[in-house]
Motif scaffolding. Structure first.
Motif, PDB file in Angstrom:
ATOM      1  N   TYR A   1       2.507   1.776  -1.759  1.00  0.00           N
ATOM      2  CA  TYR A   1       1.797   0.683  -1.101  1.00  0.00           C
ATOM      3  C   TYR A   1       1.613  -0.510  -2.049  1.00  0.00           C
ATOM      4  O   TYR A   1       0.516  -1.047  -2.181  1.00  0.00           O
ATOM      5  CB  TYR A   1       0.450   1.151  -0.543  1.00  0.00           C
ATOM      6  CG  TYR A   1       0.537   2.430   0.246  1.00  0.00           C
ATOM      7  CD1 TYR A   1       1.533   2.606   1.213  1.00  0.00           C
ATOM      8  CD2 TYR A   1      -0.339   3.482   0.014  1.00  0.00           C
ATOM      9  CE1 TYR A   1       1.621   3.792   1.935  1.00  0.00           C
ATOM     10  CE2 TYR A   1      -0.252   4.664   0.725  1.00  0.00           C
ATOM     11  CZ  TYR A   1       0.733   4.824   1.673  1.00  0.00           C
ATOM     12  OH  TYR A   1       0.833   6.005   2.377  1.00  0.00           O
TER      13      TYR A   1
ATOM     14  N   CYS B   1      -0.558   1.006  -5.557  1.00  0.00           N
ATOM     15  CA  CYS B   1      -1.700   1.936  -5.470  1.00  0.00           C
ATOM     16  C   CYS B   1      -1.331   3.230  -6.196  1.00  0.00           C
ATOM     17  O   CYS B   1      -0.393   3.931  -5.778  1.00  0.00           O
ATOM     18  CB  CYS B   1      -2.051   2.252  -4.018  1.00  0.00           C
ATOM     19  SG  CYS B   1      -2.464   0.805  -3.014  1.00  0.00           S
TER      20      CYS B   1
ATOM     21  N   SER C   1      -2.715  -8.267  -2.104  1.00  0.00           N
ATOM     22  CA  SER C   1      -2.428  -6.869  -1.756  1.00  0.00           C
ATOM     23  C   SER C   1      -0.970  -6.510  -1.953  1.00  0.00           C
ATOM     24  O   SER C   1      -0.611  -5.339  -1.971  1.00  0.00           O
ATOM     25  CB  SER C   1      -2.825  -6.614  -0.296  1.00  0.00           C
ATOM     26  OG  SER C   1      -2.069  -7.434   0.578  1.00  0.00           O
TER      27      SER C   1
ATOM     28  N   CYS D   1      -3.703  -0.819  -8.766  1.00  0.00           N
ATOM     29  CA  CYS D   1      -5.010  -0.275  -8.356  1.00  0.00           C
ATOM     30  C   CYS D   1      -5.139   1.194  -8.726  1.00  0.00           C
ATOM     31  O   CYS D   1      -4.232   2.005  -8.483  1.00  0.00           O
ATOM     32  CB  CYS D   1      -5.202  -0.435  -6.853  1.00  0.00           C
ATOM     33  SG  CYS D   1      -5.214  -2.154  -6.288  1.00  0.00           S
TER      34      CYS D   1
ATOM     35  N   TRP E   1     -11.398   2.024  -4.743  1.00  0.00           N
ATOM     36  CA  TRP E   1     -10.187   1.543  -5.392  1.00  0.00           C
ATOM     37  C   TRP E   1     -10.512   0.257  -6.148  1.00  0.00           C
ATOM     38  O   TRP E   1     -11.181  -0.628  -5.602  1.00  0.00           O
ATOM     39  CB  TRP E   1      -9.089   1.270  -4.371  1.00  0.00           C
ATOM     40  CG  TRP E   1      -8.466   2.517  -3.814  1.00  0.00           C
ATOM     41  CD1 TRP E   1      -8.800   3.160  -2.670  1.00  0.00           C
ATOM     42  CD2 TRP E   1      -7.372   3.251  -4.390  1.00  0.00           C
ATOM     43  NE1 TRP E   1      -8.015   4.274  -2.479  1.00  0.00           N
ATOM     44  CE2 TRP E   1      -7.120   4.351  -3.523  1.00  0.00           C
ATOM     45  CE3 TRP E   1      -6.595   3.109  -5.526  1.00  0.00           C
ATOM     46  CZ2 TRP E   1      -6.125   5.278  -3.771  1.00  0.00           C
ATOM     47  CZ3 TRP E   1      -5.590   4.037  -5.769  1.00  0.00           C
ATOM     48  CH2 TRP E   1      -5.370   5.102  -4.908  1.00  0.00           C
TER      49      TRP E   1
ATOM     50  N   CYS F   1      -7.324  -4.157  -3.210  1.00  0.00           N
ATOM     51  CA  CYS F   1      -7.009  -2.719  -3.207  1.00  0.00           C
ATOM     52  C   CYS F   1      -7.481  -2.017  -1.939  1.00  0.00           C
ATOM     53  O   CYS F   1      -7.295  -0.801  -1.793  1.00  0.00           O
ATOM     54  CB  CYS F   1      -7.650  -2.036  -4.409  1.00  0.00           C
ATOM     55  SG  CYS F   1      -7.100  -2.665  -6.015  1.00  0.00           S
TER      56      CYS F   1
ATOM     57  N   CYS G   1      -5.221   0.392   0.057  1.00  0.00           N
ATOM     58  CA  CYS G   1      -4.664   1.634  -0.519  1.00  0.00           C
ATOM     59  C   CYS G   1      -5.010   2.849   0.332  1.00  0.00           C
ATOM     60  O   CYS G   1      -4.200   3.768   0.502  1.00  0.00           O
ATOM     61  CB  CYS G   1      -5.177   1.826  -1.944  1.00  0.00           C
ATOM     62  SG  CYS G   1      -4.484   0.649  -3.136  1.00  0.00           S
TER      63      CYS G   1
ATOM     64  N   CYS H   1      -0.100  -2.104   3.215  1.00  0.00           N
ATOM     65  CA  CYS H   1      -0.490  -3.291   2.459  1.00  0.00           C
ATOM     66  C   CYS H   1       0.362  -4.494   2.829  1.00  0.00           C
ATOM     67  O   CYS H   1       0.674  -5.346   1.991  1.00  0.00           O
ATOM     68  CB  CYS H   1      -0.407  -3.012   0.956  1.00  0.00           C
ATOM     69  SG  CYS H   1      -1.634  -1.794   0.401  1.00  0.00           S
TER      70      CYS H   1
END
Length: 488
Positions: free
Chosen positions: A363, A366, A424, A429, A438, A449, A452, A457
């Motif tokens: 993502y 993340c 994002s 993160c 996060w 974040c 996540c 995202c």
């Protein structure tokens, strides 16, 4: 509950006692301990036999291949005329039923110790000494005072006990083009000779090229690139690695007296020059590049030492270790950009879409593994925060459950973005367990974040420039041999 001393707490439900599988009787949560309180004869416990001095019972029931097990048979003759004890037969089985199928008769025919005739056996009947006798000579008088417990001043002479030596070939010769390995048949130092047919070299399983019966050695003579050997660079050295395999077979019997073993072997050669127009690089450093209108981008992933200043020379990790990984990009004649890791996935084959797989990062940055209950994975800033071309993260060593394959492939997608782009789509993160949130590696805006946990995202535009390598992971130990990075 930190059974292995790695900070990873085991679960009480995963602990049992004995062959009867007794469950814990209590849990001390403040001290993080699990309690078992049972009788000595419960949970399938057993009590057994004799000590090495033949005077007392042996307290431990654990033996290693190569040990001699001292067994004493006895009979109590209360108010009985004197009789002599003999052993007619003894049989080993894997169940209490002496007539079960998988069995081994080591005494039979009214007292014949059949196992003593086996080629690799030192089994023997031992006569009980009726009197003290010297090891050498026939003058028993020198031992007459042994039962008195007073032999005057004593001078000790050391007789080393038989232990287990390190598993190393007797000799390894690294030639210009070949590798010569000489293996002693007493590989384990237990007097039990291994068989040449049970020895192979490398992942391909090359057979011995010769046997020296007089010196009890087995020879392997192969080219450096044969038998599945691998090559990598460590500093100024080219390192060829392979391994000696010992895989014992029954050879017509139902028992073996040696364990399997894998002995690592390596040859190092100093790298004096380069015949190519490009510098020699270790095979595990990705040779990837992305052409753009302004210059050259070259992405890389490296294993780092604990100080994060130098590359790690060893590729072996144990469960509980943190693997320090540095992502970097070389921006030759390029406007300043900031590096991010979109995703990393671990698989058991080079195909990143194969199953099983484990998403470490996804993502668009993340670090999913950081949310695992038993993980200490995290993103880290480089020592110099001005190093925008580098990104660090710690990965908690792991293995795939229920699969004993030792090779795991790690494929990562790296990208660069404008310096002021923090959203994002461009982030790093980590899940903070204490705050249950996060958090980004840089800045205090946790909103970047928030996606996540959603697993979405935003749409992502990818520019793929594949250059994927691999790293090795082993169960109980994690070995990284090649990392891969795609760049955009």
């Amino acid at each position: 509950m930190d059974l292995f001393g790695t900070r990873h707490l085991i679960k009480a439900a995963d602990l049992i006692l004995g062959t009867a599988v007794c469950r814990p009787t209590g849990i001390d949560s403040p001290n993080r301990t699990v309690l078992f309180d049972y009788g000595l004869h419960e949970c399938g416990s057993s009590v057994k036999e004799g000590q090495y001095d033949w005077l007392t019972e042996r307290t431990s029931t654990v033996y290693y291949l190569g040990d001699l097990i001292h067994i004493e048979a006895s009979v109590s003759m209360t108010n009985h005329m004197p009789l002599k004890l003999d052993i007619d037969r003894c049989v080993n089985t894997l169940s209490p039923d002496k007539d079960s199928t998988l069995s081994y008769s080591f005494i039979d025919y009214n007292g014949c110790l059949l196992d003593s005739k086996a080629e690799d056996s030192f089994s023997n009947f031992v006569a009980k000494r009726r009197a003290w006798a010297p090891l050498e000579g026939s003058n028993n008088d020198v031992c007459a005072s042994c039962d008195l417990g007073d032999c005057g001043a004593m001078r000790e002479l050391g007789f080393p006990s038989r232990g287990r030596r390190d598993l190393v070939p007797e000799a390894v010769q690294c030639g210009e083009h070949n590798l010569l390995v000489r293996v002693h048949m007493d590989l384990f130092g237990t007097r039990h000779l291994v068989k040449a047919a049970d020895l192979t070299l490398g992942a391909v399983g090359c057979r011995p090229t010769g046997i020296d019966s007089l010196n009890r050695t087995v020879l392997f003579d192969y080219g450096l690139h044969e038998c599945g050997s691998s090559v990598k660079m460590a500093g100024d050295f080219l390192v060829y690695t392979t391994h000696l395999n010992h895989t014992p077979k029954a050879h017509g019997s139902v028992i073996v007296r040696t364990n399997g073993a894998v002995v690592p072997i390596e040859c190092r050669y100093y790298r004096r020059g380069n015949v190519s127009s490009n510098p020699i690089k270790p095979t595990w450093i990705p040779f990837s590049s992305t052409k753009s209108g302004e210059g050259l981008l070259s992405f890389a992933l490296r294993l780092m030492a604990d100080d994060w200043l130098t590359e790690r020379t060893s590729t072996v990790y144990y469960l509980g270790d943190l693997i320090h990984i540095e992502a970097s990009v070389s921006m030759t004649n390029h406007m300043p950009l900031k590096l991010y890791i979109d995703r990393c996935v671990a698989t058991l084959s080079p195909d990143k879409d194969s199953t099983p797989s484990y998403s470490i990062i996804d993502y668009n940055g993340c670090l999913l593994d950081s949310k695992a209950e038993d993980s200490f994975s995290t993103f880290l800033l480089p020592r110099d925060e001005r190093e925008l071309d580098k990104l660090h993260f710690d990965l908690d060593a792991f293995r795939f459950f229920g699969d004993d394959r030792s090779l795991i492939f790690l494929t990562c997608h790296l990208k660069v973005a404008a310096l002021d782009q923090r959203d994002s789509m461009s982030k790093a993160c980590t899940f903070q367990k204490l705050q249950n949130v996060w958090a980004p590696l840089e800045g205090s805006n946790n909103d970047v974040c928030a996606c996540c946990d959603l697993g979405d995202c935003g749409a992502m535009r990818e520019l793929g420039f594949p250059s994927r390598g691999r790293r090795d992971l082993v169960p109980e130990a994690v070995e990284m041999e090649q990392l891969g990075a795609n760049g955009s």
